[in-house]
Design a protein around this motif. Structure first.
Motif, mmCIF file in Angstrom:
data_model
loop_
_atom_site.group_PDB
_atom_site.id
_atom_site.type_symbol
_atom_site.label_atom_id
_atom_site.label_comp_id
_atom_site.label_asym_id
_atom_site.label_seq_id
_atom_site.Cartn_x
_atom_site.Cartn_y
_atom_site.Cartn_z
ATOM 1 N N LEU A 556 2.842 5.358 -5.770
ATOM 2 C CA LEU A 556 1.808 3.901 -5.631
ATOM 3 C C LEU A 556 2.487 2.854 -6.337
ATOM 4 C CD1 LEU A 556 -1.588 5.670 -6.451
ATOM 5 C CD2 LEU A 556 -0.786 4.611 -4.254
ATOM 6 N N ARG A 557 1.643 1.836 -6.625
ATOM 7 C CA ARG A 557 2.374 0.475 -7.286
ATOM 8 C C ARG A 557 3.172 0.815 -8.666
ATOM 9 N NH1 ARG A 557 -0.368 -4.975 -7.437
ATOM 10 N NH2 ARG A 557 0.932 -6.015 -9.363
ATOM 11 N N ASP A 587 4.836 -9.201 -11.435
ATOM 12 C CA ASP A 587 3.594 -8.575 -11.005
ATOM 13 C C ASP A 587 2.870 -9.662 -10.006
ATOM 14 O OD1 ASP A 587 3.209 -6.337 -12.705
ATOM 15 O OD2 ASP A 587 2.550 -7.566 -14.479
ATOM 16 N N ALA A 588 3.123 -10.901 -9.865
ATOM 17 C CA ALA A 588 2.633 -11.887 -9.151
ATOM 18 C C ALA A 588 3.403 -11.754 -7.866
ATOM 19 C CB ALA A 588 2.887 -13.187 -9.556
ATOM 20 N N ILE A 589 4.728 -11.420 -7.763
ATOM 21 C CA ILE A 589 5.334 -11.291 -6.289
ATOM 22 C C ILE A 589 4.876 -9.941 -5.697
ATOM 23 C CG2 ILE A 589 7.499 -10.455 -7.109
ATOM 24 C CD1 ILE A 589 8.891 -12.231 -5.125
ATOM 25 N N LEU A 590 4.610 -9.063 -6.648
ATOM 26 C CA LEU A 590 4.234 -7.596 -6.063
ATOM 27 C C LEU A 590 2.943 -7.641 -5.400
ATOM 28 C CD1 LEU A 590 5.307 -4.862 -5.719
ATOM 29 C CD2 LEU A 590 4.179 -4.182 -7.766
ATOM 30 N N ASP A 591 2.079 -8.287 -5.764
ATOM 31 C CA ASP A 591 0.641 -8.856 -5.263
ATOM 32 C C ASP A 591 1.024 -9.421 -3.801
ATOM 33 O OD1 ASP A 591 -0.864 -7.590 -7.182
ATOM 34 O OD2 ASP A 591 -1.016 -9.438 -8.034
ATOM 35 N N TRP A 599 -1.114 -3.912 2.566
ATOM 36 C CA TRP A 599 -1.487 -2.763 1.560
ATOM 37 C C TRP A 599 -2.332 -3.202 0.374
ATOM 38 C CZ3 TRP A 599 4.253 -0.825 0.325
ATOM 39 C CH2 TRP A 599 5.000 -0.351 1.555
ATOM 40 N N THR A 600 -2.922 -2.345 -0.062
ATOM 41 C CA THR A 600 -3.984 -2.391 -1.048
ATOM 42 C C THR A 600 -3.442 -2.897 -2.264
ATOM 43 O OG1 THR A 600 -3.820 -0.209 -2.126
ATOM 44 C CG2 THR A 600 -5.537 -0.360 -0.357
ATOM 45 N N LYS A 601 -4.160 -3.373 -3.387
ATOM 46 C CA LYS A 601 -3.536 -3.910 -4.602
ATOM 47 C C LYS A 601 -2.649 -2.965 -5.556
ATOM 48 C CE LYS A 601 -4.877 -7.206 -8.088
ATOM 49 N NZ LYS A 601 -4.063 -8.266 -7.856
ATOM 50 N N ASP A 606 -3.263 1.255 4.708
ATOM 51 C CA ASP A 606 -4.582 1.479 5.308
ATOM 52 C C ASP A 606 -4.735 2.862 6.089
ATOM 53 O OD1 ASP A 606 -6.962 0.023 6.341
ATOM 54 O OD2 ASP A 606 -5.990 0.634 8.214
ATOM 55 N N LYS A 607 -6.000 3.296 5.796
ATOM 56 C CA LYS A 607 -6.138 4.971 6.201
ATOM 57 C C LYS A 607 -6.088 5.061 7.710
ATOM 58 C CE LYS A 607 -8.489 6.880 2.522
ATOM 59 N NZ LYS A 607 -9.430 6.379 1.746
ATOM 60 N N LYS A 608 -6.352 3.978 8.479
ATOM 61 C CA LYS A 608 -6.550 3.938 9.948
ATOM 62 C C LYS A 608 -5.121 3.940 10.554
ATOM 63 C CE LYS A 608 -10.595 1.706 11.269
ATOM 64 N NZ LYS A 608 -11.081 0.321 11.423
ATOM 65 N N LYS A 609 -4.157 3.107 9.831
ATOM 66 C CA LYS A 609 -2.860 3.053 10.208
ATOM 67 C C LYS A 609 -2.240 4.350 9.959
ATOM 68 C CE LYS A 609 0.691 0.252 11.030
ATOM 69 N NZ LYS A 609 1.231 -0.986 11.340
ATOM 70 N N ILE A 610 -2.516 4.960 8.903
ATOM 71 C CA ILE A 610 -1.716 6.333 8.680
ATOM 72 C C ILE A 610 -2.321 7.126 9.760
ATOM 73 C CG2 ILE A 610 -1.849 8.316 7.231
ATOM 74 C CD1 ILE A 610 -1.898 6.303 4.562
#
Ligand code: SF4
Length: 620
Positions: A556-557, A587-591, A599-601, A606-610
């Motif tokens: 994850l992040r 942190d800013a560029i990762l956001d 992707w989420t923060k 996304d679950k649908k994509k998966i």
């Protein structure tokens, strides 16, 4: 009249529509068929490998060194064809080095030969009963036990198998003793020195008792529109040869990068503490040309011939012959560990090839021990009697031997940086790695896009996913973060596409080859009319797929950060002295990066994509 699916396949080219699945437990090999929908969605190469791994993961968890791990060798639909640099093949597996998705591409001709044997990919599961090699002779495949190969070097093994099968023209991909001993950064070698070097694929082969894979192929490759392909290929070969840098590139290959990175102040030096090496001229391309180079080598259908063959003619390493070095090896066994003797770099390169070890990881970890000795983070007892001062050639070569044979301190290093940090937690701040993969040979603390590229790479800190440093240095540090994130994503999209197609990215990087040409090749070869944007979309989807695989292992992040050193240790010399990356900028560029990828923060796909990756496209 409606055509059946199979008839439709016949009017298209590019694929044999077959993946050879080998189950070593049952000593069984059978072809699995796939259809056009599968081919269009995953293209080939890494695309096929990631999809097969994803399907394997649906059956349960995977221990990278367990029989359930899958090794996929997948060249791509352009591999082996008459077009520039079409000799690449990808090796894909769950990595023993990082414990997550892993892959590494290999040049030479192995992938082309596998295609000529009539397969679009090879998938291997299970574990052979005793040390064996896999023999794929056109459409036939069998497992051949051969205890005599135990502990043999990679190059020696290639020769022995060719002799065993009485055919010097077959292609052989082998592991050395390091792979047999499950060194977590063992590589796979073919064509006397072309490596699939990163993420420890050699250890996966070792865990399967698979010393080598030998292939003989004699089939014509399926091409939909041969005259269209020929026209596009000939124009491409011509444009490469006419490039003003062509002759210089052929002369030095990737060794030409050394002077550039040293002048730019981003050369890994003394375990990534510095970016300028005071002895760079002793290990650069001109030093190689003036004293050591005796020839070139090339991958399949590549006029660029970037491989250097070197010979040491005098001194204590006299007689050393090696295909190499290329830039990464010269830095990781040169500036990063204080070696200024080119002959010693060649000796280390030869040793790593024969033992089957990734030179980037080995040079990185030896640099860590050298800094630990210098600063007292490790004691004499920890270091197992080795005096690892900067540039200590004999101790370096001895360390490489100990790693391959898992002797003493070598047994700790053989576990890679994750194992080293477990044994010696005090070394964490001085190890340059991401997700357990050791950083390759470009500093990242002055180029936030390079740091982002390393940190968000699906395999860990490898430059080949997003080599953005030159562009960022050219554009200047004040370039907006938004644009830098775009640059990283573009690299992470175009570069994997080369691996999906089975071609080398270097014509695009080094000689300005037009990337749109690959859509023309793909359309001519497959008969599926496709634009570059459509191919890039498939590659974007592949990045989501490999992220989804990694999410299954908890990525994850928190795992998308560059090495600590980038934020904490400034260089003392060179154009970037005193500079470090600010964590809040990162942190800013990762956001921004997550937002652009959708992707989420927290870095989740996304679950649908998966769910879209669960399509049952392979017939079993
Ligand atoms: Fe191989 Fe070098 Fe040609 Fe790429 S540029 S295909 S690595 S010879």
């Amino acid at each position: 009249m409606p055509t059946s699916k199979r008839e439709k396949r016949k009017i298209k080219g590019g694929y044999f529509w077959k993946i050879l699945w080998v189950d070593l437990d049952r000593e069984e090999a059978k072809p699995l068929e796939f259809d056009e929908a599968f081919a269009s969605k995953y293209i080939g190469g890494r695309g096929f490998g990631a999809k097969l791994l994803w399907d394997q993961l649906q059956k349960g968890t995977i221990d990278p060194l367990g029989p359930e791990n899958l090794l996929v060798i997948s060249p791509g639909p352009l591999a082996g064809l008459y077009l520039p640099a079409s000799g690449k093949t990808s090796f894909i597996s769950i990595s023993p080095e990082t414990g997550i998705y892993g892959d590494s591409s290999m040049g030479g001709s192995f992938g082309a030969e596998l295609r000529q044997a009539g397969f679009d990919a090879l998938a291997i599961s299970g574990e052979a009963k005793s040390l064996s090699y896999l023999w794929v002779d056109n459409e036939e495949a069998r497992v051949v036990p051969n205890a005599k190969l135990r502990e043999k070097g990679s190059l020696e093994t290639e020769g022995m198998i060719k002799e065993d099968l009485k055919d010097e023209h077959i292609k052989v991909a082998t592991i050395g003793p390091a792979g047999e001993n499950r060194v977590r950064f063992a590589c796979v070698t073919s064509d006397w020195g072309r490596n699939s070097g990163r993420t420890g694929i050699g250890a996966v082969m070792g865990s399967k008792n698979l010393k080598a894979i030998a292939v003989r192929g004699s089939k014509d490759l399926p091409v939909f529109d041969l005259s269209r392909l020929q026209k596009a290929s000939e124009a491409s070969f011509q444009s490469l040869r006419q490039n003003k840098n062509f002759a210089f590139w052929q002369e030095q290959g990737l060794m030409s990068v050394i002077d550039y990175v040293n002048e730019a102040g981003v050369m890994p030096t003394y375990n990534f503490r510095e970016g300028v090496f005071e002895h760079a001229k002793k290990i650069n391309g001109y030093e190689m040309l003036s004293k050591y180079k005796i020839g070139d080598t090339s991958c399949f259908a590549c006029p660029m011939a970037c491989g250097n063959v070197c010979l040491v003619k005098e001194g204590k390493y006299r007689g050393t012959v090696v295909e190499g070095p290329e830039y990464e090896t010269a830095c990781m066994f040169g500036s990063n560990i204080g070696v200024r003797n080119f002959a010693a770099i060649l000796k280390a390169n030869q040793l790593c090839d024969e033992l089957g070890i990734d030179t980037i990881t080995a040079g990185n970890l030896i640099g860590v021990l050298m800094e630990a000795q210098e600063t007292g983070l490790l004691t004499e007892k920890d270091l197992d009697g080795l005096n690892l001062k900067w540039g200590a050639e004999e101790a370096i070569l001895e360390t490489v031997h100990r790693i391959a044979h898992r002797k003493g301190i070598g047994n700790i290093l053989a576990e890679g940086s994750l194992g080293v940090m477990k044994q010696w937690p005090q070394l964490r701040p001085i190890i340059s790695q991401v997700k357990g993969l050791e950083q390759s040979a470009y500093d990242a603390r002055i180029a936030i896009s390079m740091a982002l590229g390393y940190a968000t790479s699906d395999i860990g800190a490898h430059h080949a996913r997003a080599w953005t440093i030159a562009k960022e240095l050219e554009m200047g540090m004040d370039w907006p973060l938004e644009k830098k994130a775009d640059l990283v994503i573009y690299h992470q999209t175009l570069r994997p596409l080369f691996d999906m197609l089975g071609v080398c990215r270097l014509p695009w990087i080094e000689l300005g080859f037009n990337e749109h040409q690959y859509a023309e090749f793909y359309s001519a070869v497959t008969g599926i009319e496709t634009t570059l944007d459509e191919l890039l979309q498939r590659s974007m989807d592949l990045y989501d797929l490999t992220r989804a695989i990694n999410m299954k292992f908890g990525i994850l992040r928190k795992d998308d950060y560059p090495p600590d050193r980038v934020f904490n240790v400034a260089m003392t010399e060179g154009p970037h002295a005193g500079k470090i990356l600010k964590r809040e900028d990162y942190d800013a560029i990762l956001d921004i990066y997550y937002q652009k990828r959708g992707w989420t923060k927290d870095g989740q796909v996304d679950k649908k994509k998966i769910a879209g990756f669960n399509d049952p496209l392979i017939s079993t």
